[in-house]
Design a protein around this motif. Structure first.
Motif, PDB file in Angstrom:
ATOM      1  N   GLN A 185       0.835  -1.304   0.334  1.00 42.83           N
ATOM      2  CA  GLN A 185      -0.198  -0.056  -0.043  1.00 42.83           C
ATOM      3  C   GLN A 185       1.054   1.157   0.049  1.00 42.83           C
ATOM      4  O   GLN A 185       0.284   2.160  -0.645  1.00 42.83           O
ATOM      5  N   PHE A 186       2.018   1.454   0.828  1.00 42.43           N
ATOM      6  CA  PHE A 186       2.803   2.337   1.078  1.00 42.43           C
ATOM      7  C   PHE A 186       4.091   2.423   0.359  1.00 42.43           C
ATOM      8  O   PHE A 186       4.898   3.506   0.417  1.00 42.43           O
ATOM      9  N   ASP A 187       4.413   1.347  -0.375  1.00 40.12           N
ATOM     10  CA  ASP A 187       5.714   1.036  -1.056  1.00 40.12           C
ATOM     11  C   ASP A 187       6.824   1.159   0.137  1.00 40.12           C
ATOM     12  O   ASP A 187       8.087   1.898  -0.057  1.00 40.12           O
ATOM     13  N   LEU A 188       6.597   0.449   1.096  1.00 39.32           N
ATOM     14  CA  LEU A 188       7.642   0.471   2.279  1.00 39.32           C
ATOM     15  C   LEU A 188       9.054  -0.414   1.881  1.00 39.32           C
ATOM     16  O   LEU A 188       8.777  -1.287   1.128  1.00 39.32           O
ATOM     17  N   HIS A 189      10.093   0.101   2.718  1.00 42.95           N
ATOM     18  CA  HIS A 189      11.278  -0.903   1.999  1.00 42.95           C
ATOM     19  C   HIS A 189      11.227  -2.077   2.800  1.00 42.95           C
ATOM     20  O   HIS A 189      10.872  -2.244   3.944  1.00 42.95           O
ATOM     21  N   PRO A 190      11.603  -2.989   2.032  1.00 35.16           N
ATOM     22  CA  PRO A 190      11.733  -4.530   2.454  1.00 35.16           C
ATOM     23  C   PRO A 190      12.450  -4.505   4.075  1.00 35.16           C
ATOM     24  O   PRO A 190      11.749  -5.491   4.858  1.00 35.16           O
ATOM     25  N   LEU A 191      13.734  -3.879   4.121  1.00 38.20           N
ATOM     26  CA  LEU A 191      14.282  -3.798   5.169  1.00 38.20           C
ATOM     27  C   LEU A 191      13.474  -3.407   6.637  1.00 38.20           C
ATOM     28  O   LEU A 191      13.599  -3.935   7.603  1.00 38.20           O
ATOM     29  N   ALA A 192      12.818  -2.315   6.299  1.00 39.62           N
ATOM     30  CA  ALA A 192      12.099  -1.922   7.239  1.00 39.62           C
ATOM     31  C   ALA A 192      10.829  -2.834   8.029  1.00 39.62           C
ATOM     32  O   ALA A 192      10.666  -2.940   8.852  1.00 39.62           O
ATOM     33  N   ILE A 193      10.416  -3.459   6.684  1.00 40.70           N
ATOM     34  CA  ILE A 193       9.360  -4.394   7.001  1.00 40.70           C
ATOM     35  C   ILE A 193       9.969  -5.623   7.852  1.00 40.70           C
ATOM     36  O   ILE A 193       9.244  -5.946   8.800  1.00 40.70           O
ATOM     37  N   GLU A 194      11.212  -5.971   7.367  1.00 37.57           N
ATOM     38  CA  GLU A 194      11.706  -7.111   8.275  1.00 37.57           C
ATOM     39  C   GLU A 194      11.916  -6.963   9.907  1.00 37.57           C
ATOM     40  O   GLU A 194      11.905  -7.441  10.324  1.00 37.57           O
ATOM     41  N   ASP A 195      12.582  -5.332  10.008  1.00 36.28           N
ATOM     42  CA  ASP A 195      12.718  -5.075  11.387  1.00 36.28           C
ATOM     43  C   ASP A 195      11.263  -4.832  12.359  1.00 36.28           C
ATOM     44  O   ASP A 195      11.243  -5.262  13.202  1.00 36.28           O
ATOM     45  N   ALA A 196      10.380  -4.451  11.426  1.00 31.35           N
ATOM     46  CA  ALA A 196       9.002  -4.221  12.026  1.00 31.35           C
ATOM     47  C   ALA A 196       8.342  -5.538  12.458  1.00 31.35           C
ATOM     48  O   ALA A 196       7.707  -5.571  13.459  1.00 31.35           O
ATOM     49  N   LEU A 197       8.803  -6.570  11.877  1.00 28.06           N
ATOM     50  CA  LEU A 197       8.255  -7.909  12.150  1.00 28.06           C
ATOM     51  C   LEU A 197       8.839  -8.512  13.506  1.00 28.06           C
ATOM     52  O   LEU A 197       8.117  -9.154  14.222  1.00 28.06           O
TER      53      LEU A 197
END
Length: 335
Positions: A65-77
């Motif tokens: 939806q927001f074109d978030l960076h994959p590394l940020a998604i990995e950290d947020a998990l």
């Protein structure tokens, strides 16, 4: 240009606490995550989504939806991230540590925040107070909420830092009680273990608060197009609060170190006092013991004991010596 409103609510999706659209500082509607990207692109609208321990599938939907960076998604998990602020293009990813008291123990959690043009996404992990109070406070003052996503970021960070205060005050109150005990009596084993546990918790709290100083400092000076320069003094205010919390934690650690050392010294002093008293009584009892040992032997010739008054002479001498030693020891404070 208009966009359709979905009847889906955030409560129907596991991990989604709230998902709302705001325009001119007022809530327009609650929307599903799948429609968040469309509303974030609409001028004058801000999407504010709150998540609690989301799944990878849910985070992947947000990334789309927001074109978030994959590394940020990995950290947020994952939790156990170091407090930081990272910039991915025109978006920010912020990590802050949270703290609250649970059964007299400091429980730590994390909040990860995605910030971009038209959207704010907060992701909570572990022990963390719900941000429903932050949302209610912002909605109660639409004039502030019209400042956009950077004001929402400030409100969340300010709430996190304010929640450090009850933890610090609770620890301070407990340290005062333990410190009074150190000055008046010897601490029990349970109190001594509590002192050590408080030192360890303060160290963990210091590690959570300390890096947030750098995070707030960077937010105050960061150059992002959608962050208004008028908002930077608010981030400076959060920075001041973080520094104050950091200083209070350092002060408490020093007080705890003093109480810990004072408790050890008090225990050693009491042991020395007991040893000195035992030595004084041993010296007093050594005289009659020695005399009894000598005259208790089976001597063949002991003329001084052939008369009754000889017993009184010996006993009187023993009493006189013991009395003299008792007076001297008492005067010196050994008894």
């Amino acid at each position: 240009m208009t966009f359709p409103l979905s009847a889906a609510t955030a409560g129907n999706v596991p991990g989604v606490v709230a998902s709302s659209i705001y325009a001119n500082g007022r809530r327009v509607a609650d929307i599903p995550v799948e429609e968040a990207g469309i509303w974030a692109q609409k001028p004058g609208h801000v999407v504010w989504i709150g998540l609690f321990e989301p799944s990878l599938e849910l985070l992947e939907k947000l990334r789309a939806q927001f074109d978030l960076h994959p590394l940020a998604i990995e950290d947020a998990l994952k939790s156990h991230q170091h407090p930081k602020v990272e910039q991915y293009g025109d978006a920010l990813f912020i990590v802050a540590r949270t703290a609250q008291l649970v059964d007299r123990t400091v429980a730590f959690g994390e909040t990860h925040i995605f910030l971009g043009k038209g959207y704010v996404v907060s992701v909570r992990h572990g022990a963390s107070t719900s941000y429903a109070a932050v949302r209610e406070r912002c909605e109660a003052c639409p004039a502030n909420l019209t400042r956009g996503e950077d004001y929402i970021l400030y409100a969340i960070l300010d709430f996190i830092v304010d929640n450090y205060r009850p933890v610090i005050e609770s620890i301070l109150s407990e340290i005062d009680e333990l410190e009074d005990g150190v000055l008046h009596r010897m601490l029990t084993r349970a109190e001594f273990e509590r002192l050590y546990k408080l030192r360890r918790e303060l160290l963990r709290l210091r590690r959570a608060v300390g890096p947030l100083v750098d995070v707030c400092h960077r937010l105050e000076h960061i150059d992002i197009l959608f962050i208004d320069d008028e908002m930077k003094p608010l981030f400076r205010d959060v920075l001041d609060h973080v520094k104050r919390a950091e200083e209070d934690i350092d002060s408490l650690r020093e007080v705890l170190a003093f109480a810990f050392e004072a408790s050890l010294m008090s225990g050693q002093s009491q042991q020395t006092e007991i040893t000195r008293r035992l030595a004084a009584w041993a010296a007093i009892l050594a005289v009659p013991t020695a005399i009894a040992g000598i005259y208790g032997m089976n001597f063949e010739h002991m003329p001084e004991l052939k008369w009754a008054y000889g017993y009184y002479v010996v006993l009187g001498g023993i009493a006189a010596i013991c009395g003299y030693l008792y007076v001297r020891f008492k005067r010196n404070g050994w008894l």
